[in-house]
Design a protein around this motif. Structure first.
Motif: not given
Length: 406
Positions: A204-209, A257-264, A302-308
């Motif tokens: 995860p990027e430093p500001n992900w959480l 439609l869905y998001g993936c649990t690696c980044n949810l 969806y939030d494209g700023d939450a990057v992993v």
């Protein structure tokens, strides 16, 4: 997780075509959709477009192979710990953890990060250590980190300790859906409002959480972030970034439609459901979770700023195997939700290279870090935060463990 543009087309009436001809039509339609998506993106050289298109063919072939394999030999189910066993293990784990006051600054929710782990190789251990290091550098520190060891053949690295790091070990490898459900049970027992899911091979990027927390405060529910390749300089990494393999798919109304649990992230006050444990592998269990939530009235945003950044297998054969695994469970998904393919065909890819920012309002600044919020906190909040143990104090061992045996 995306199907690579592979969708089943219903045949009406009598037809003299063979099943092989039907599969060929499916594949050709998927290829056309993929080519249109790739050609719509800017910034790629002619060579890059060609390579991505070839890898798209490999992904489509893998997906169809997985579908065929499932029709010949359906995937086997896995043994799982009984719910009563998991519940007892969770109780022991939470009881063994030192009691502490959860500190929330700036109106943020208490949050637990859940990471399912299945360490089979040394590379898996290295990836986990890198993920834990990235979590320790978050500008918004998690209140709890819950690692669910899903019967790993290799031990989890002993670099984790502290009152906020908890490990639940299941002696039986039950699959990612079961592991995440165990993590959810721990989070509910702890009384946190927000759970953020991360895979053990993601950075995860430093500001992900902090971004996930900000998004959930604006619109509590389910949020998916932007997942990029950890090695974007490889051709397979470029493919995943161009096609947005783990970014979910966008519907016409702007939701996913869905998001993936690696980044949810999931707000537990709004979403009380669990993952369907009948999906034994990392394929479609997160899709089904999100589709079921949407049908209950909870849209996925969806939030494209939450990057992993995800460690994909960067070989062509690895890409084939990845999509073959996805294809194996399409029919099971369709049995659960008969309208899934129709909705999937009407959705669109989310490229990691072109999607930035939350599409809800004007662009926002990065969420403030713990240090910034601390300057404006009340004296009592400062004292409580100072007394909170660090996430990784550097002492070998694990704060609390619990075994769930079959």
């Amino acid at each position: 997780m995306t199907s690579g543009g592979v969708f089943r087309v219903r045949r009406k009436g009598k037809t003299g075509g063979t099943e092989a001809g039907h599969v060929t039509f499916e594949a050709s339609r998927a290829v056309r959709a993929g080519v249109m998506h790739i050609s719509s993106l800017t910034g790629l050289t002619i060579w890059q477009r060609f390579v991505v298109a070839m890898l798209k063919l490999i992904a489509i072939a893998g997906y169809h192979y997985g579908k065929w394999r499932a029709s010949v030999s359906p995937p086997e189910s896995r043994r799982c710990c009984q719910e009563s066993q998991i519940s007892e293990a969770v109780d022991r784990l939470v009881a063994a953890a030192p009691k502490q006051k959860i500190v929330t600054l700036g109106g943020r929710s208490a949050v637990a990060v859940v990471v399912p782990v299945y360490a089979r190789t040394n590379a898996d251990q290295v990836h986990l250590m890198a993920a834990l290091d990235a979590l320790s550098r978050q500008t918004r520190q998690p209140d709890y980190l819950v690692l669910v060891d899903d019967g790993s053949p290799l031990p989890i690295p002993s670099i984790i300790s502290g009152a906020r790091v908890m490990v639940l070990r299941m002696e039986v490898n039950s699959g990612p859906a079961s592991a995440r459900n165990a993590g959810l049970a721990v989070a509910r027992k702890l009384g946190v409002q927000l759970v953020a899911f991360l895979d053990a091979d993601c950075l995860p990027e430093p500001n992900w959480l902090a971004v996930m927390d900000r998004a959930q405060r604006r619109r509590p529910g389910i949020f998916a972030g932007r997942t990029m390749a950890a090695y974007p300089d490889t051709y397979v990494g470029l493919y995943h970034d161009v096609c947005g393999t783990l970014n979910g798919r966008r519907l016409k109304n702007g939701s996913l439609l869905y998001g993936c649990t690696c980044n949810l992230s999931v707000n537990l006050d709004r979403c009380s459901q669990d993952f369907d444990q009948s999906f034994p592998q990392a394929a479609f269990e997160d899709v089904e979770f999100c589709v079921r939530a949407a049908k209950s009235g909870l849209q996925v945003a969806y939030d494209g700023d939450a990057v992993v950044r995800h460690h994909y297998d960067h070989t062509a054969m690895g890409l084939f195997r990845q999509f073959a695994r996805y294809g194996q469970f399409e029919s099971q998904m369709c049995r659960r939700h008969s309208d899934y393919l129709e909705v999937l065909w009407a959705s669109s890819d989310i490229s990691s290279l072109s999607e930035v920012g939350l599409q809800l309002e004007a662009p926002q600044q990065n969420p403030p870090s713990d240090e910034v919020l601390l300057k404006h906190a009340q004296p009592s909040e400062r004292a409580a935060l100072a007394a909170r143990p660090p996430l990784f104090p550097g002492v070998a061992g694990v704060t609390a463990t619990a075994d769930c045996t079959q």
